[in-house]
Design a protein around this motif. Structure first.
Motif, PDB file in Angstrom:
ATOM      1  N   VAL A 176     118.855  61.385  -0.213  1.00  0.00           N
ATOM      2  CA  VAL A 176     118.276  60.940   1.069  1.00  0.00           C
ATOM      3  C   VAL A 176     117.397  62.048   1.639  1.00  0.00           C
ATOM      4  N   VAL A 177     116.376  61.641   2.397  1.00  0.00           N
ATOM      5  CA  VAL A 177     115.592  62.668   3.095  1.00  0.00           C
ATOM      6  C   VAL A 177     116.503  63.283   4.163  1.00  0.00           C
ATOM      7  N   PRO A 178     116.447  64.614   4.342  1.00  0.00           N
ATOM      8  CA  PRO A 178     117.447  65.279   5.180  1.00  0.00           C
ATOM      9  C   PRO A 178     117.589  64.691   6.592  1.00  0.00           C
ATOM     10  N   PHE A 179     116.475  64.380   7.255  1.00  0.00           N
ATOM     11  CA  PHE A 179     116.623  63.976   8.663  1.00  0.00           C
ATOM     12  C   PHE A 179     117.278  62.595   8.816  1.00  0.00           C
ATOM     13  N   ALA A 180     117.363  61.843   7.701  1.00  0.00           N
ATOM     14  CA  ALA A 180     117.926  60.494   7.789  1.00  0.00           C
ATOM     15  C   ALA A 180     119.384  60.427   7.343  1.00  0.00           C
ATOM     16  N   TYR A 181     119.980  61.580   6.946  1.00  0.00           N
ATOM     17  CA  TYR A 181     121.285  61.489   6.287  1.00  0.00           C
ATOM     18  C   TYR A 181     122.359  60.866   7.174  1.00  0.00           C
ATOM     19  N   ALA A 182     122.382  61.211   8.481  1.00  0.00           N
ATOM     20  CA  ALA A 182     123.449  60.700   9.355  1.00  0.00           C
ATOM     21  C   ALA A 182     123.300  59.196   9.542  1.00  0.00           C
ATOM     22  N   LYS A 183     122.054  58.739   9.654  1.00  0.00           N
ATOM     23  CA  LYS A 183     121.806  57.296   9.788  1.00  0.00           C
ATOM     24  C   LYS A 183     122.225  56.552   8.527  1.00  0.00           C
ATOM     25  N   LEU A 188     126.118  53.189   5.395  1.00  0.00           N
ATOM     26  CA  LEU A 188     127.053  53.038   4.274  1.00  0.00           C
ATOM     27  C   LEU A 188     128.464  52.743   4.784  1.00  0.00           C
ATOM     28  N   HIS A 189     128.871  53.452   5.849  1.00  0.00           N
ATOM     29  CA  HIS A 189     130.229  53.265   6.393  1.00  0.00           C
ATOM     30  C   HIS A 189     130.408  51.868   6.982  1.00  0.00           C
ATOM     31  N   HIS A 190     129.426  51.424   7.776  1.00  0.00           N
ATOM     32  CA  HIS A 190     129.657  50.234   8.604  1.00  0.00           C
ATOM     33  C   HIS A 190     129.011  48.963   8.075  1.00  0.00           C
ATOM     34  N   ILE A 191     127.995  49.102   7.230  1.00  0.00           N
ATOM     35  CA  ILE A 191     127.310  47.882   6.770  1.00  0.00           C
ATOM     36  C   ILE A 191     127.565  47.627   5.283  1.00  0.00           C
ATOM     37  N   ALA A 235     120.598  47.766  -5.193  1.00  0.00           N
ATOM     38  CA  ALA A 235     119.405  47.289  -4.488  1.00  0.00           C
ATOM     39  C   ALA A 235     119.595  47.381  -2.977  1.00  0.00           C
ATOM     40  N   ARG A 236     120.805  47.066  -2.503  1.00  0.00           N
ATOM     41  CA  ARG A 236     121.046  47.124  -1.051  1.00  0.00           C
ATOM     42  C   ARG A 236     120.986  48.565  -0.538  1.00  0.00           C
ATOM     43  N   ILE A 237     121.538  49.501  -1.315  1.00  0.00           N
ATOM     44  CA  ILE A 237     121.478  50.915  -0.874  1.00  0.00           C
ATOM     45  C   ILE A 237     120.027  51.367  -0.858  1.00  0.00           C
ATOM     46  N   LYS A 238     119.304  50.974  -1.895  1.00  0.00           N
ATOM     47  CA  LYS A 238     117.914  51.451  -2.006  1.00  0.00           C
ATOM     48  C   LYS A 238     117.047  50.947  -0.855  1.00  0.00           C
ATOM     49  N   MET A 239     117.420  49.816  -0.278  1.00  0.00           N
ATOM     50  CA  MET A 239     116.647  49.252   0.842  1.00  0.00           C
ATOM     51  C   MET A 239     116.866  49.998   2.161  1.00  0.00           C
ATOM     52  N   LEU A 240     117.897  50.856   2.222  1.00  0.00           N
ATOM     53  CA  LEU A 240     118.133  51.595   3.471  1.00  0.00           C
ATOM     54  C   LEU A 240     117.016  52.625   3.655  1.00  0.00           C
ATOM     55  N   THR A 241     116.404  52.602   4.806  1.00  0.00           N
ATOM     56  CA  THR A 241     115.320  53.550   5.065  1.00  0.00           C
ATOM     57  C   THR A 241     115.884  54.970   5.111  1.00  0.00           C
ATOM     58  N   GLY A 242     115.227  55.848   4.387  1.00  0.00           N
ATOM     59  CA  GLY A 242     115.696  57.238   4.284  1.00  0.00           C
ATOM     60  C   GLY A 242     116.274  57.526   2.912  1.00  0.00           C
ATOM     61  N   VAL A 243     116.625  56.449   2.172  1.00  0.00           N
ATOM     62  CA  VAL A 243     117.144  56.643   0.802  1.00  0.00           C
ATOM     63  C   VAL A 243     115.960  56.851  -0.133  1.00  0.00           C
TER      64      VAL A 243
END
Ligand SMILES: O=C(CO)[C@H](O)[C@H](O)COP(=O)(O)O
Length: 281
Positions: A176-183, A188-191, A235-243
């Motif tokens: 992940v790009v560093p600034f997006a890791y918490a998002k 990943l935790h909730h969705i 595919a679902r993980i890859k769609m998360l912005t920041g991944v």
């Protein structure tokens, strides 16, 4: 001096203490290997003997502790076989390996079509889906796997499983790009259903692991229901912005070679065929 491929470069190795090819071969001959190391070497040697042929000129070299045996076997094919070949690394480690073995170094932006890429894996399932990224190299590894006409996996027997996540417990590596890791962690935790996903922390450095591309790595374990058909969760993980990339390689490999404890090699093919290569008599 022998001719070289036009745009291949040669640089001196920079890692203090890295071994040259001769030292590595001598080590292998003189020092007995543990069962696991012997299994890695067996898988790597068998795969190279079958898939790295004289007509293969552009060769992708993966990352991890099994891949040095791949390079060792390629070096054993001799100077003549290797003089016009160009080797493309998947990261810092394999770049050093190529250079210290006196092989020609290139990059995938110079050679976007690769004859064959050989790489390790953290785990491989019955359909040749695999988890990669234990060494945080899976972005470049996937690029070299996709660029290759033939993508081959090499591993020891522990990696040969029915379902991903059986033995390899840290989870799916996600760059992940560093600034997006918490998002992304929240997503990943909730969705996406990985409540135990964590940021990978460095061992001999304070703070997170930083990939060769300057990014962070999240490890996300998933339940079996997601790992049975891993393409969908990939595919679902890859769609998360920041991944940037997901360490699930689905339907990419043509074959996977597993060295076994008894000296045999199990080969799983993409069409479901399984072969056992007997130990040398
Ligand atoms: O994906 C990888 C690095 O990102 C490696 O190929 C994977 O971790 C396997 O390594 P090893 O051969 O040491 O078991």
């Amino acid at each position: 001096m022998a001719a070289r491929a036009p745009s291949a470069t040669r640089i001196q190795p920079v890692v203090v203490g890295s071994k040259n090819a001769t030292e590595t071969v001598v080590d292998t001959i003189l020092k007995p290997l543990s069962t696991i190391e012997a299994a890695k070497r067996l898988a790597a040697y068998t795969a190279v003997d079958r898939h790295v042929k004289p007509e293969h000129i552009i060769i992708g070299i993966g990352s991890g502790s099994t891949v040095p045996y791949v390079v060792e076997r390629i070096v054993q094919q001799g100077r003549e076989a290797n003089k016009d070949r160009v080797f493309i690394p998947t990261g810092f480690q394999s770049k050093e390996l190529i250079v210290s073995s006196n092989l020609n170094l290139g990059d995938v932006d110079q050679y976007p079509t690769i004859d064959v890429t050989l790489d390790g894996a953290d785990e491989v399932d019955r359909d040749l889906n695999c988890i990669k990224g234990g060494g945080a190299c899976h972005l470049r590894e996937k690029v070299l796997a996709e660029a290759a006409q033939t993508f081959i996996l090499v591993a020891d027997y522990r990696k040969n499983v029915e379902y991903l996540g059986t033995n390899f417990k840290p989870g799916v590596p996600i760059e992940v790009v560093p600034f997006a890791y918490a998002k992304v962690l929240q997503n990943l935790h909730h969705i996406l259903g990985s409540p135990k996903a964590t940021l990978r922390m460095a061992v001999a450095k304070a703070g997170p692991v930083v990939s060769d591309n300057g990014n962070f790595i999240i490890d996300a374990p998933f339940e079996r229901e997601h790992m049975e058909q891993p393409y969908e969760i990939m595919a679902r993980i890859k769609m998360l912005t920041g991944v940037v990339e997901v360490g699930l390689f689905c339907h990419m490999a043509q074959a996977a070679y597993f060295g076994n404890e008894d000296g045999s090699v199990t080969v799983k093919y993409h069409d479901g065929k399984v072969e056992t290569v007997a130990p040398p008599a």
